[in-house]
Design an enzyme around this catalytic site. Structure first.
Site, PDB file in Angstrom:
ATOM      1  N   ARG A 100       0.805  -1.225   0.000  1.00 52.91           N
ATOM      2  CA  ARG A 100       0.000   0.000   0.000  1.00 52.91           C
ATOM      3  C   ARG A 100       0.840   1.278   0.000  1.00 52.91           C
ATOM      4  O   ARG A 100       0.371   2.347   0.387  1.00 52.91           O
ATOM      5  CB  ARG A 100      -0.975   0.019   1.185  1.00 52.91           C
ATOM      6  CG  ARG A 100      -1.984  -1.128   1.156  1.00 52.91           C
ATOM      7  CD  ARG A 100      -3.034  -0.971   2.241  1.00 52.91           C
ATOM      8  NE  ARG A 100      -4.018  -2.027   2.167  1.00 52.91           N
ATOM      9  CZ  ARG A 100      -3.924  -3.183   2.822  1.00 52.91           C
ATOM     10  NH1 ARG A 100      -2.874  -3.421   3.594  1.00 52.91           N
ATOM     11  NH2 ARG A 100      -4.873  -4.089   2.706  1.00 52.91           N
ATOM     12  N   LYS A 115       2.854  11.463 -10.654  1.00 55.68           N
ATOM     13  CA  LYS A 115       1.997  10.651 -11.523  1.00 55.68           C
ATOM     14  C   LYS A 115       2.741   9.372 -11.883  1.00 55.68           C
ATOM     15  O   LYS A 115       3.824   9.416 -12.465  1.00 55.68           O
ATOM     16  CB  LYS A 115       1.639  11.413 -12.803  1.00 55.68           C
ATOM     17  CG  LYS A 115       0.483  12.357 -12.663  1.00 55.68           C
ATOM     18  CD  LYS A 115       0.092  12.867 -14.041  1.00 55.68           C
ATOM     19  CE  LYS A 115      -1.135  13.731 -13.987  1.00 55.68           C
ATOM     20  NZ  LYS A 115      -1.541  14.196 -15.338  1.00 55.68           N
ATOM     21  N   HIS A 129       6.665   9.483 -27.155  1.00 51.39           N
ATOM     22  CA  HIS A 129       5.760  10.368 -26.428  1.00 51.39           C
ATOM     23  C   HIS A 129       5.982  11.840 -26.779  1.00 51.39           C
ATOM     24  O   HIS A 129       5.030  12.572 -27.077  1.00 51.39           O
ATOM     25  CB  HIS A 129       5.942  10.160 -24.918  1.00 51.39           C
ATOM     26  CG  HIS A 129       5.068  11.048 -24.086  1.00 51.39           C
ATOM     27  ND1 HIS A 129       3.700  10.905 -24.045  1.00 51.39           N
ATOM     28  CD2 HIS A 129       5.372  12.099 -23.277  1.00 51.39           C
ATOM     29  CE1 HIS A 129       3.190  11.833 -23.240  1.00 51.39           C
ATOM     30  NE2 HIS A 129       4.179  12.560 -22.767  1.00 51.39           N
ATOM     31  N   HIS A 151      -1.442  16.699 -25.106  1.00 53.60           N
ATOM     32  CA  HIS A 151      -1.442  15.295 -24.714  1.00 53.60           C
ATOM     33  C   HIS A 151      -2.694  14.529 -25.142  1.00 53.60           C
ATOM     34  O   HIS A 151      -2.628  13.323 -25.362  1.00 53.60           O
ATOM     35  CB  HIS A 151      -1.257  15.163 -23.199  1.00 53.60           C
ATOM     36  CG  HIS A 151       0.156  15.392 -22.748  1.00 53.60           C
ATOM     37  ND1 HIS A 151       0.822  16.574 -22.992  1.00 53.60           N
ATOM     38  CD2 HIS A 151       1.023  14.599 -22.075  1.00 53.60           C
ATOM     39  CE1 HIS A 151       2.045  16.494 -22.482  1.00 53.60           C
ATOM     40  NE2 HIS A 151       2.186  15.315 -21.927  1.00 53.60           N
ATOM     41  N   LYS A 202       6.473  23.359 -13.236  1.00 52.67           N
ATOM     42  CA  LYS A 202       5.692  22.202 -12.807  1.00 52.67           C
ATOM     43  C   LYS A 202       5.516  22.184 -11.297  1.00 52.67           C
ATOM     44  O   LYS A 202       4.439  21.860 -10.787  1.00 52.67           O
ATOM     45  CB  LYS A 202       6.352  20.900 -13.281  1.00 52.67           C
ATOM     46  CG  LYS A 202       5.500  19.667 -12.953  1.00 52.67           C
ATOM     47  CD  LYS A 202       5.908  18.453 -13.734  1.00 52.67           C
ATOM     48  CE  LYS A 202       4.885  17.342 -13.530  1.00 52.67           C
ATOM     49  NZ  LYS A 202       5.187  16.141 -14.321  1.00 52.67           N
ATOM     50  N   GLU A 216       8.414  18.061 -24.635  1.00 54.98           N
ATOM     51  CA  GLU A 216       7.885  18.508 -23.347  1.00 54.98           C
ATOM     52  C   GLU A 216       8.449  19.874 -22.957  1.00 54.98           C
ATOM     53  O   GLU A 216       7.748  20.695 -22.362  1.00 54.98           O
ATOM     54  CB  GLU A 216       8.199  17.480 -22.256  1.00 54.98           C
ATOM     55  CG  GLU A 216       7.431  16.167 -22.370  1.00 54.98           C
ATOM     56  CD  GLU A 216       5.973  16.280 -21.947  1.00 54.98           C
ATOM     57  OE1 GLU A 216       5.548  17.365 -21.502  1.00 54.98           O
ATOM     58  OE2 GLU A 216       5.241  15.274 -22.063  1.00 54.98           O
ATOM     59  N   HIS A 246      -1.708  11.382 -27.007  1.00 55.12           N
ATOM     60  CA  HIS A 246      -1.989  10.033 -26.517  1.00 55.12           C
ATOM     61  C   HIS A 246      -2.796   9.233 -27.536  1.00 55.12           C
ATOM     62  O   HIS A 246      -2.618   8.017 -27.669  1.00 55.12           O
ATOM     63  CB  HIS A 246      -2.748  10.090 -25.189  1.00 55.12           C
ATOM     64  CG  HIS A 246      -1.884  10.480 -24.033  1.00 55.12           C
ATOM     65  ND1 HIS A 246      -2.405  10.790 -22.794  1.00 55.12           N
ATOM     66  CD2 HIS A 246      -0.544  10.598 -23.915  1.00 55.12           C
ATOM     67  CE1 HIS A 246      -1.413  11.091 -21.964  1.00 55.12           C
ATOM     68  NE2 HIS A 246      -0.277  10.979 -22.626  1.00 55.12           N
ATOM     69  N   ARG A 288      -3.537  21.839 -12.793  1.00 57.80           N
ATOM     70  CA  ARG A 288      -2.535  20.864 -13.228  1.00 57.80           C
ATOM     71  C   ARG A 288      -2.838  20.305 -14.618  1.00 57.80           C
ATOM     72  O   ARG A 288      -1.934  19.855 -15.323  1.00 57.80           O
ATOM     73  CB  ARG A 288      -2.412  19.732 -12.207  1.00 57.80           C
ATOM     74  CG  ARG A 288      -1.303  18.744 -12.562  1.00 57.80           C
ATOM     75  CD  ARG A 288      -0.926  17.834 -11.430  1.00 57.80           C
ATOM     76  NE  ARG A 288       0.099  16.894 -11.857  1.00 57.80           N
ATOM     77  CZ  ARG A 288       0.782  16.088 -11.043  1.00 57.80           C
ATOM     78  NH1 ARG A 288       0.543  16.113  -9.745  1.00 57.80           N
ATOM     79  NH2 ARG A 288       1.694  15.272 -11.520  1.00 57.80           N
ATOM     80  N   GLU A 326      -4.673  17.013  -9.723  1.00 61.19           N
ATOM     81  CA  GLU A 326      -5.223  17.397 -11.031  1.00 61.19           C
ATOM     82  C   GLU A 326      -6.736  17.575 -11.005  1.00 61.19           C
ATOM     83  O   GLU A 326      -7.475  16.967 -11.792  1.00 61.19           O
ATOM     84  CB  GLU A 326      -4.829  16.393 -12.124  1.00 61.19           C
ATOM     85  CG  GLU A 326      -4.942  16.986 -13.524  1.00 61.19           C
ATOM     86  CD  GLU A 326      -4.404  16.092 -14.620  1.00 61.19           C
ATOM     87  OE1 GLU A 326      -5.156  15.804 -15.555  1.00 61.19           O
ATOM     88  OE2 GLU A 326      -3.221  15.694 -14.535  1.00 61.19           O
ATOM     89  N   ASN A 367      -1.134  19.074 -19.557  1.00 63.20           N
ATOM     90  CA  ASN A 367      -1.533  18.116 -20.587  1.00 63.20           C
ATOM     91  C   ASN A 367      -1.689  18.759 -21.970  1.00 63.20           C
ATOM     92  O   ASN A 367      -2.240  18.131 -22.885  1.00 63.20           O
ATOM     93  CB  ASN A 367      -2.857  17.443 -20.192  1.00 63.20           C
ATOM     94  CG  ASN A 367      -2.721  16.589 -18.956  1.00 63.20           C
ATOM     95  OD1 ASN A 367      -1.736  15.889 -18.769  1.00 63.20           O
ATOM     96  ND2 ASN A 367      -3.715  16.662 -18.075  1.00 63.20           N
TER      97      ASN A 367
END
Length: 353
Positions: free
Chosen positions: A120, A142, A258, A241, A220, A184, A245, A234, A230, A238
Site C-alpha cells: 500500500r 503521476k 511520447h 497530450h 511544474k 515537453e 496520446h 494541473r 489534477e 496536458n
C-alpha cells in the site's frame, strides 16, 4: 547545485547538478532509512549507469536487489509491473524499504507505480536519465502503466521522496531521445513561459540545458503545489497530450515516441483553436517551426479523423466531453471543455468520414 523543493503533503527536493549521479547513494541515505533498496532500470540504461549506482548503494550499507526490464514503452504494462511487485515481495522488502528508479519516463512511471501499490505504498527515489523525464515525468507523483485501451490508464498518485538530476547523463542520449524530451520542454514554453519559448527559438537548448531543466521543473513545481491531484490547474500540463496520446494509441505505443506525439498534438489543438477563434493566428506555425528546429515532426500519417476517433479513452474525459488545453497566445493557456458531439467540428472533421 540547483535545488527546488516541492511543497506537497510530504515535501521533497529536486537536486540538479552535473556529475550528481556519482553521489546518488549518499543523497539517498538522507531520505531512505530502510535497509533494502530495489533498483529498477531498463536494458539500455543499466549497462551505462546501473552498476555504479548499484555498487554505490551497497557501499552505503544497503541490501540491494536489481530489476532490469526490456527498454521501451512496450514494457510499460500491467504484466511487467506485477512481475516487479512480485520481485519486491520475493526479496522481502518491508514498508521501511524503498525503490530507486534509474531511467527515463517509462522506468519512473512503472517503478513509482510499483512502489505505490506494494504494501500500500513505500518510498521511492527518481534518478531520471532522459531529457523528457528530467524536465517533466520524474516530478509530480503521476505513476502509471498503459492498458490496451489507452496510455497511463492504470496508475496512482505517489510522490517521490527525492529527485536526483544529472544533466551530464544526457550526453549519452541519441539525437532522437533528446528531441523527444524537447517536445515537453516546448510545451512548458507554450503554456506558461513565452520567454522560454523565445529563448528556445533564438538559441540552442543544449547550450543552457541546466536552465531549461530548472525552469521547466519550477513551472511544474508551482502547478503541482497548487493542484496535486489534477482537479484544476494541473491539467494545463496536458497541453498537446489528448491528441498525442491518441496518436500513441494508434501506433500501439511503438514507432512514434511520447515527445513526438505531444508535439504533433500541440500543433493539432493550436490549429483547431485558431479555426475556432480562441487561439491567436500563427500560433500553430510558431510551434511547428520550433519543433522542426529540434528535430520533431508537426504532423502524423494518421488522418485527423482517425486521431479524433482514438481520443475516446483519454483521461481528461468528463461525462459530457473532453477538457482540452488550449493557448490564447504563446505562454498563455487555459482549459477548454468540449462536448463529445462538438469535437469533430473543433478539428474540422466531417462526421461522415
Amino acid at each position: 547545485m540547483k535545488k527546488l523543493t516541492v511543497n506537497v503533503k510530504e515535501s521533497y527536493d529536486i537536486l540538479i547538478e552535473k556529475g550528481l549521479i556519482k553521489n546518488s547513494a549518499e543523497l539517498i541515505k538522507d531520505v531512505l532509512s530502510g535497509g533494502k533498496i530495489c533498483l529498477v532500470s531498463d536494458s539500455n540504461v543499466y549497462p551505462i549507469y546501473g552498476e555504479a549506482v548499484f555498487l554505490g548503494l551497497k557501499d552505503a550499507g544497503y541490501d540491494v536487489c536489481k530489476y532490469v526490464f526490456d527498454a521501451g514503452e512496450e514494457s510499460k504494462n500491467t504484466g511487467v509491473v506485477i512481475d516487479l511487485v512480485e520481485f519486491m515481495a520475493d526479496n522481502e522488502l518491508t514498508r521501511g524499504d524503498g525503490v530507486v528508479a534509474l531511467g527515463g519516463g517509462v522506468c519512473g512511471d512503472m517503478a513509482g507505480f510499483a512502489a505505490a501499490i506494494y504494501l500500500r505504498g513505500i518510498k521511492f527515489v527518481q534518478i531520471p536519465t532522459t531529457l523528457l523525464s528530467q524536465v517533466d515525468s520524474s516530478v509530480g507523483g503521476k505513476t502509471a502503466v498503459d492498458l490496451p485501451q489507452g496510455k497511463n490508464l492504470c496508475g496512482a498518485f505517489h510522490q517521490p521522496s527525492l529527485v536526483i538530476i544529472d544533466p551530464d547523463v544526457l550526453d549519452t542520449l541519441s539525437p532522437h531521445y533528446f528531441a523527444d524530451g524537447m517536445g515537453e520542454v516546448i510545451k512548458y514554453g507554450c503554456i506558461k513561459s513565452k520567454s522560454l519559448f523565445d529563448r528556445l527559438s533564438d538559441e540552442n537548448a543544449k547550450d543552457f540545458i541546466e536552465d531549461v531543466i530548472y525552469e521547466c521543473l519550477d513551472i511544474k513545481r508551482k502547478i503541482v503545489e497548487n493542484d496535486e491531484k489534477e482537479h484544476g490547474e494541473r491539467a494545463l500540463l496536458n497541453f498537446g497530450h489528448t491528441c498525442g496520446h491518441a496518436i500513441e494509441k494508434l501506433w500501439k505505443f511503438t514507432t512514434v515516441s511520447h515527445g513526438e506525439a505531444v508535439g504533433i498534438g500541440m500543433v493539432m489543438i493550436s490549429r483547431a483553436g485558431e479555426s475556432a477563434g480562441i487561439t491567436a493566428k500563427g500560433t500553430a506555425d510558431k510551434i511547428s517551426e520550433l519543433l522542426k528546429k529540434y528535430g520533431l515532426s508537426s504532423a502524423d500519417s494518421h488522418s485527423v479523423s482517425e486521431i479524433v476517433n482514438a481520443m475516446n479513452s483519454d483521461k481528461k474525459r468528463t461525462g459530457s466531453g473532453i477538457k482540452f488545453v488550449v493557448l490564447s497566445h504563446i505562454g498563455e493557456s487555459y482549459i477548454y471543455p468540449v462536448k463529445y458531439e462538438d469535437i469533430p467540428q473543433l478539428f474540422g472533421v466531417n462526421e461522415n468520414e
